[in-house]
Design a protein around this motif. Structure first.
Motif, PDB file in Angstrom:
ATOM      1  N   MET A   1     -18.213  36.077  35.413  1.00  0.00           N
ATOM      2  CA  MET A   1     -18.564  36.944  34.309  1.00  0.00           C
ATOM      3  C   MET A   1     -18.059  38.371  34.563  1.00  0.00           C
ATOM      4  SD  MET A   1     -20.284  37.148  31.483  1.00  0.00           S
ATOM      5  CE  MET A   1     -21.067  38.365  30.500  1.00  0.00           C
ATOM      6  N   THR A   2     -18.312  38.868  35.778  1.00  0.00           N
ATOM      7  CA  THR A   2     -17.873  40.234  36.065  1.00  0.00           C
ATOM      8  C   THR A   2     -16.357  40.329  36.156  1.00  0.00           C
ATOM      9  OG1 THR A   2     -18.158  39.863  38.432  1.00  0.00           O
ATOM     10  CG2 THR A   2     -20.008  40.846  37.245  1.00  0.00           C
ATOM     11  N   LYS A   3     -15.703  39.253  36.600  1.00  0.00           N
ATOM     12  CA  LYS A   3     -14.247  39.268  36.648  1.00  0.00           C
ATOM     13  C   LYS A   3     -13.664  39.393  35.249  1.00  0.00           C
ATOM     14  CE  LYS A   3     -13.475  36.690  40.884  1.00  0.00           C
ATOM     15  NZ  LYS A   3     -12.839  35.499  41.469  1.00  0.00           N
ATOM     16  N   LEU A   4     -14.285  38.708  34.291  1.00  0.00           N
ATOM     17  CA  LEU A   4     -13.825  38.776  32.908  1.00  0.00           C
ATOM     18  C   LEU A   4     -14.019  40.181  32.337  1.00  0.00           C
ATOM     19  CD1 LEU A   4     -12.731  37.288  30.430  1.00  0.00           C
ATOM     20  CD2 LEU A   4     -15.096  36.746  29.847  1.00  0.00           C
ATOM     21  N   VAL A   5     -15.155  40.794  32.638  1.00  0.00           N
ATOM     22  CA  VAL A   5     -15.428  42.148  32.151  1.00  0.00           C
ATOM     23  C   VAL A   5     -14.432  43.134  32.736  1.00  0.00           C
ATOM     24  CG1 VAL A   5     -17.110  44.030  32.200  1.00  0.00           C
ATOM     25  CG2 VAL A   5     -17.869  41.705  31.719  1.00  0.00           C
ATOM     26  N   PHE A   6     -14.165  43.017  34.037  1.00  0.00           N
ATOM     27  CA  PHE A   6     -13.210  43.927  34.667  1.00  0.00           C
ATOM     28  C   PHE A   6     -11.791  43.685  34.168  1.00  0.00           C
ATOM     29  CE2 PHE A   6     -16.426  44.467  38.145  1.00  0.00           C
ATOM     30  CZ  PHE A   6     -16.672  45.803  37.872  1.00  0.00           C
ATOM     31  N   ALA A   7     -11.452  42.434  33.891  1.00  0.00           N
ATOM     32  CA  ALA A   7     -10.117  42.145  33.358  1.00  0.00           C
ATOM     33  C   ALA A   7      -9.955  42.754  31.976  1.00  0.00           C
ATOM     34  CB  ALA A   7      -9.884  40.637  33.305  1.00  0.00           C
ATOM     35  N   ARG A   8     -10.967  42.646  31.141  1.00  0.00           N
ATOM     36  CA  ARG A   8     -10.897  43.252  29.806  1.00  0.00           C
ATOM     37  C   ARG A   8     -10.858  44.772  29.893  1.00  0.00           C
ATOM     38  NH1 ARG A   8     -14.789  39.763  25.809  1.00  0.00           N
ATOM     39  NH2 ARG A   8     -13.546  37.874  25.878  1.00  0.00           N
ATOM     40  N   LEU A   9     -11.673  45.329  30.777  1.00  0.00           N
ATOM     41  CA  LEU A   9     -11.689  46.777  30.946  1.00  0.00           C
ATOM     42  C   LEU A   9     -10.337  47.272  31.440  1.00  0.00           C
ATOM     43  CD1 LEU A   9     -13.387  49.357  30.868  1.00  0.00           C
ATOM     44  CD2 LEU A   9     -13.979  48.906  33.241  1.00  0.00           C
TER      45      LEU A   9
END
Length: 114
Positions: A1-9
């Motif tokens: 989940m956090t990897k996806l958020v950081f990738a989008r950011l």
């Protein structure tokens, strides 16, 4: 989940830097080409307006893309169950796309102030 958020950011930051940096460089080059030495306040105003225009178009296009993606998928799901809802759902997709057009119009108004 956090990897996806950081990738989008990371993607959003890359897009914003890719838009704002060339815009500010272009504004600085245009200010340097003038025959008279430019006023420092007017140079900063031009760079600020260019950055505001880039930010307005970037945020509106990202928001419109998000809205069209969600509304479009829901519209196609509704149209698969009830085909007569297709024309109404296309209208909602067009309203979401209008967000990008308004962002473009605001950016053009800001650019005209330079």
């Amino acid at each position: 989940m956090t990897k996806l958020v950081f990738a989008r950011l990371r993607t959003v930051v890359a897009v914003l830097v890719g838009i704002i940096l060339p815009c500010s460089i272009t504004m600085a080059q245009e200010a340097a080409r003038g025959s008279a030495p430019p006023d420092l306040a007017s140079t900063y105003k031009a760079i600020g307006l260019g950055a505001a225009a880039a930010f307005a178009i970037a945020i509106s296009v990202l928001g419109a893309g998000q809205a069209v993606g969600r509304i479009g998928s829901a519209a196609l799901g509704a149209a698969a169950e009830k085909p007569e809802l297709l024309t109404r759902s296309i209208l909602f997709v067009a309203l979401a796309e209008g967000l990008a057009v308004l962002g473009f119009a605001i950016a053009m108004m800001l650019i005209q102030k330079i």
